[in-house]
Motif scaffolding. Structure first.
Motif, PDB file in Angstrom:
ATOM      1  N   ASP A  23      38.389  36.416  36.660  1.00 18.18           N
ATOM      2  CA  ASP A  23      39.844  36.506  36.627  1.00 18.18           C
ATOM      3  C   ASP A  23      40.263  37.972  36.662  1.00 18.18           C
ATOM      4  N   LEU A  24      40.739  38.413  37.831  1.00 17.51           N
ATOM      5  CA  LEU A  24      41.242  39.780  37.996  1.00 17.51           C
ATOM      6  C   LEU A  24      42.722  39.758  38.358  1.00 17.51           C
ATOM      7  N   ASN A  25      43.406  38.735  37.906  1.00 19.21           N
ATOM      8  CA  ASN A  25      44.827  38.568  38.187  1.00 19.21           C
ATOM      9  C   ASN A  25      45.657  39.686  37.546  1.00 19.21           C
ATOM     10  N   GLY A  26      46.549  40.289  38.343  1.00 17.60           N
ATOM     11  CA  GLY A  26      47.502  41.250  37.831  1.00 17.60           C
ATOM     12  C   GLY A  26      46.906  42.508  37.250  1.00 17.60           C
ATOM     13  N   MET A  27      45.854  43.038  37.871  1.00 17.05           N
ATOM     14  CA  MET A  27      45.219  44.258  37.373  1.00 17.05           C
ATOM     15  C   MET A  27      45.555  45.491  38.200  1.00 17.05           C
ATOM     16  N   SER A  28      46.540  45.370  39.084  1.00 11.61           N
ATOM     17  CA  SER A  28      46.984  46.498  39.923  1.00 11.61           C
ATOM     18  C   SER A  28      45.853  47.087  40.756  1.00 11.61           C
ATOM     19  N   LEU A  29      44.973  46.232  41.224  1.00 15.30           N
ATOM     20  CA  LEU A  29      43.845  46.700  42.032  1.00 15.30           C
ATOM     21  C   LEU A  29      44.286  47.022  43.456  1.00 15.30           C
ATOM     22  N   ASP A  30      43.900  48.164  43.949  1.00 12.22           N
ATOM     23  CA  ASP A  30      44.181  48.553  45.330  1.00 12.22           C
ATOM     24  C   ASP A  30      43.045  48.173  46.267  1.00 12.22           C
ATOM     25  N   SER A  31      41.853  48.037  45.727  1.00  7.92           N
ATOM     26  CA  SER A  31      40.702  47.693  46.555  1.00  7.92           C
ATOM     27  C   SER A  31      39.608  47.107  45.681  1.00  7.92           C
ATOM     28  N   LEU A  32      38.647  46.491  46.350  1.00  7.32           N
ATOM     29  CA  LEU A  32      37.471  45.948  45.674  1.00  7.32           C
ATOM     30  C   LEU A  32      36.238  46.646  46.222  1.00  7.32           C
ATOM     31  N   ILE A  49      39.735  42.298  51.884  1.00  7.54           N
ATOM     32  CA  ILE A  49      38.622  41.776  51.086  1.00  7.54           C
ATOM     33  C   ILE A  49      37.344  42.099  51.838  1.00  7.54           C
ATOM     34  N   PRO A  50      36.421  42.801  51.222  1.00  8.88           N
ATOM     35  CA  PRO A  50      35.197  43.213  51.929  1.00  8.88           C
ATOM     36  C   PRO A  50      34.407  42.030  52.485  1.00  8.88           C
ATOM     37  N   GLU A  51      33.962  42.163  53.724  1.00  6.80           N
ATOM     38  CA  GLU A  51      33.157  41.119  54.366  1.00  6.80           C
ATOM     39  C   GLU A  51      31.912  40.818  53.550  1.00  6.80           C
ATOM     40  N   SER A  52      31.233  41.867  53.087  1.00 10.20           N
ATOM     41  CA  SER A  52      29.977  41.688  52.365  1.00 10.20           C
ATOM     42  C   SER A  52      30.183  40.993  51.031  1.00 10.20           C
ATOM     43  N   LEU A  53      31.348  41.180  50.426  1.00 14.61           N
ATOM     44  CA  LEU A  53      31.653  40.529  49.150  1.00 14.61           C
ATOM     45  C   LEU A  53      31.814  39.029  49.340  1.00 14.61           C
ATOM     46  N   THR A  54      32.615  38.637  50.324  1.00 13.17           N
ATOM     47  CA  THR A  54      32.874  37.213  50.574  1.00 13.17           C
ATOM     48  C   THR A  54      31.600  36.475  50.967  1.00 13.17           C
ATOM     49  N   ALA A  55      30.767  37.117  51.746  1.00 13.66           N
ATOM     50  CA  ALA A  55      29.550  36.468  52.249  1.00 13.66           C
ATOM     51  C   ALA A  55      28.579  36.093  51.143  1.00 13.66           C
ATOM     52  N   ARG A  56      28.717  36.709  49.969  1.00 17.40           N
ATOM     53  CA  ARG A  56      27.780  36.450  48.869  1.00 17.40           C
ATOM     54  C   ARG A  56      28.317  35.444  47.852  1.00 17.40           C
ATOM     55  N   LEU A  57      29.539  34.965  48.058  1.00 17.99           N
ATOM     56  CA  LEU A  57      30.142  34.004  47.121  1.00 17.99           C
ATOM     57  C   LEU A  57      29.771  32.579  47.533  1.00 17.99           C
ATOM     58  N   LEU A  58      28.496  32.299  47.532  1.00 14.95           N
ATOM     59  CA  LEU A  58      27.986  31.068  48.147  1.00 14.95           C
ATOM     60  C   LEU A  58      28.360  29.796  47.398  1.00 14.95           C
ATOM     61  N   ASN A  59      28.696  29.904  46.101  1.00 16.67           N
ATOM     62  CA  ASN A  59      29.051  28.715  45.324  1.00 16.67           C
ATOM     63  C   ASN A  59      30.536  28.681  44.955  1.00 16.67           C
ATOM     64  N   LEU A  60      31.322  29.503  45.605  1.00 20.53           N
ATOM     65  CA  LEU A  60      32.749  29.591  45.292  1.00 20.53           C
ATOM     66  C   LEU A  60      33.477  28.317  45.698  1.00 20.53           C
ATOM     67  N   GLU A  61      34.288  27.785  44.777  1.00 19.91           N
ATOM     68  CA  GLU A  61      35.071  26.578  45.034  1.00 19.91           C
ATOM     69  C   GLU A  61      36.569  26.861  45.079  1.00 19.91           C
ATOM     70  N   LYS A  62      37.007  27.907  44.363  1.00 17.64           N
ATOM     71  CA  LYS A  62      38.432  28.244  44.337  1.00 17.64           C
ATOM     72  C   LYS A  62      38.597  29.749  44.544  1.00 17.64           C
ATOM     73  N   LEU A  63      39.422  30.100  45.531  1.00 15.44           N
ATOM     74  CA  LEU A  63      39.726  31.501  45.802  1.00 15.44           C
ATOM     75  C   LEU A  63      41.233  31.663  45.857  1.00 15.44           C
ATOM     76  N   ASP A  64      41.765  32.491  44.957  1.00 14.72           N
ATOM     77  CA  ASP A  64      43.202  32.719  44.878  1.00 14.72           C
ATOM     78  C   ASP A  64      43.483  34.201  45.072  1.00 14.72           C
ATOM     79  N   VAL A  65      44.115  34.533  46.186  1.00 15.71           N
ATOM     80  CA  VAL A  65      44.464  35.933  46.468  1.00 15.71           C
ATOM     81  C   VAL A  65      45.958  36.051  46.791  1.00 15.71           C
ATOM     82  N   HIS A  66      46.759  35.152  46.242  1.00 12.32           N
ATOM     83  CA  HIS A  66      48.194  35.201  46.539  1.00 12.32           C
ATOM     84  C   HIS A  66      48.843  36.455  45.966  1.00 12.32           C
TER      85      HIS A  66
END
Length: 358
Positions: free
Chosen positions: A43-52, A76-93
């Motif tokens: 959970d990194l919601n609302g942390m004022s992140l400019d990048s990952l 969102i970095p390509e290499s980051l997404t490619a490693r989330l092999l068991n991800l079921e929920k992604l929220d980037v709104h």
């Protein structure tokens, strides 16, 4: 003084890194889950992140839910997404994303994707590989089209929300989303809907309101949406409803306000949904000649048991009429302020007063 500023900046960066590490290792356990069944949540919601960062110290393969909403992310970095092999929920709104990584197609277990309130102009074709996807929310972006074959691949999709974009058409493959229950395409620039809607056998809610002057008609096949409960076509430029709407036996709410309707006439609309259905059925029954253009969908209505008819003399379709249900009047009108809360555009509609019933 310069050394003090550099120390403070270094301290702030270290603190933020520690906060991210702490949040990235966060785990939540519901009462129904055992220790072995623990769901890993980042959970990194609302942390004022400019990048990952493209690489993180934790094992991304254990993450099931990733919440990056309400930040300032531009990609969102390509290499980051490619490693989330068991991800079921992604929220980037509510970020500043202009695109999604192509590697999102690696998320074969993804069930929910929320990318609403960004600046996305198109979805990568690889999203079709997310075949476990059940809910896709791309509201409030800048989409001008959806991937052409999206309906052929996302066979488990139950909710498609694409409102408040710039869509001119929905791809014809949309009509193959057999599991779809909710389709929300309001506040776009839709010129038409796909002609063949008969495969949307589980669709319960269809909202194509507020396409204003662009949407002028509905396909006849809308009468084959046998599970449809709610239909909102308000604030468009529709003059005539297809008679097949009278075949929607499960329909409980129909919103048509803000259209220059001539059929059914206003005096029929004002009497409520059951009267509109009966009017449409009677109008079709009184039609002596069925053109070949309309014959295809009437034949399908017969096959589905929605229309009482039979084939004679090869090509000509004779019909006895609709198998009418005993429709019960619905008490009360739909809340006149309901849709008005969704968009200020309704305040400036040039069309007729609001009519909504159900």
């Amino acid at each position: 003084m310069y050394e003090l500023q550099q120390f403070q900046l270094h301290h702030q960066n270290n603190q933020m890194t520690m906060n991210m590490d702490h949040m990235m290792m966060k785990k939540r356990t519901t009462k129904k889950l055992t220790e072995e069944e623990r769901v890993h949540v980042v959970d990194l919601n609302g942390m004022s992140l400019d990048s990952l960062p493209p690489k993180l110290s934790i094992d991304l393969g254990i993450i099931c839910t990733l919440d990056l909403s309400n930040n300032n992310l531009q990609n969102i970095p390509e290499s980051l997404t490619a490693r989330l092999l068991n991800l079921e929920k992604l929220d980037v709104h509510s970020n500043r994303l202009r695109s999604l990584p192509n590697s999102i197609g690696c998320l074969s277990k993804l069930k929910l994707l929320n990318v609403s309130a960004n600046f996305i102009q198109s979805l990568p074709a690889t999203i079709e590989n997310c075949r476990a996807l059940e809910e896709l929310n791309v509201n409030f972006n800048k989409l001008s089209k959806l991937p052409d074959t999206i309906g052929f691949e996302l066979i488990r999709l139950k909710k498609l929300a694409v409102n408040s974009n710039k869509l001119v058409f929905l791809p014809s493959s949309t009509s193959h989303l057999m599991a779809l229950k909710v389709l929300d395409a309001r506040l776009n620039c839709l010129r038409a809907l796909p002609e063949n809607l008969e495969n949307l056998i589980n669709l319960e809610t269809l909202n194509v309101s507020q396409n204003f002057q662009y949407l002028e008609s509905l396909p006849y096949s809308i009468g084959l949406l046998l599970s449809l409960v709610e239909l909102d076509i308000s604030y468009n430029n529709i003059k005539t409803l297809p008679n097949s709407i009278g075949c929607l036996k499960k329909l409980q709410k129909l919103s048509v306000e803000g259209n220059p309707l001539s059929s059914p006439p206003p005096e029929v609309v004002e009497q409520g949904l059951h009267v509109v259905k009966e009017y449409m059925c009677n109008k079709m029954n009184s039609s002596e000649n069925i053109t070949s253009k309309k014959g295809w969908w009437i034949g399908k209505l017969v096959k589905c048991g929605t229309f009482n008819g039979h084939m004679k003399s090869g090509k000509r379709l004779e019909h006895k009429g609709f198998s009418m249900l005993q429709y019960q009047p619905m008490n009360g009108l739909a809340s006149p302020g309901f849709m008005g809360k969704l968009s200020p555009f309704r305040l400036f509609s040039p069309f007729s007063p609001r009519r909504s019933f159900g």
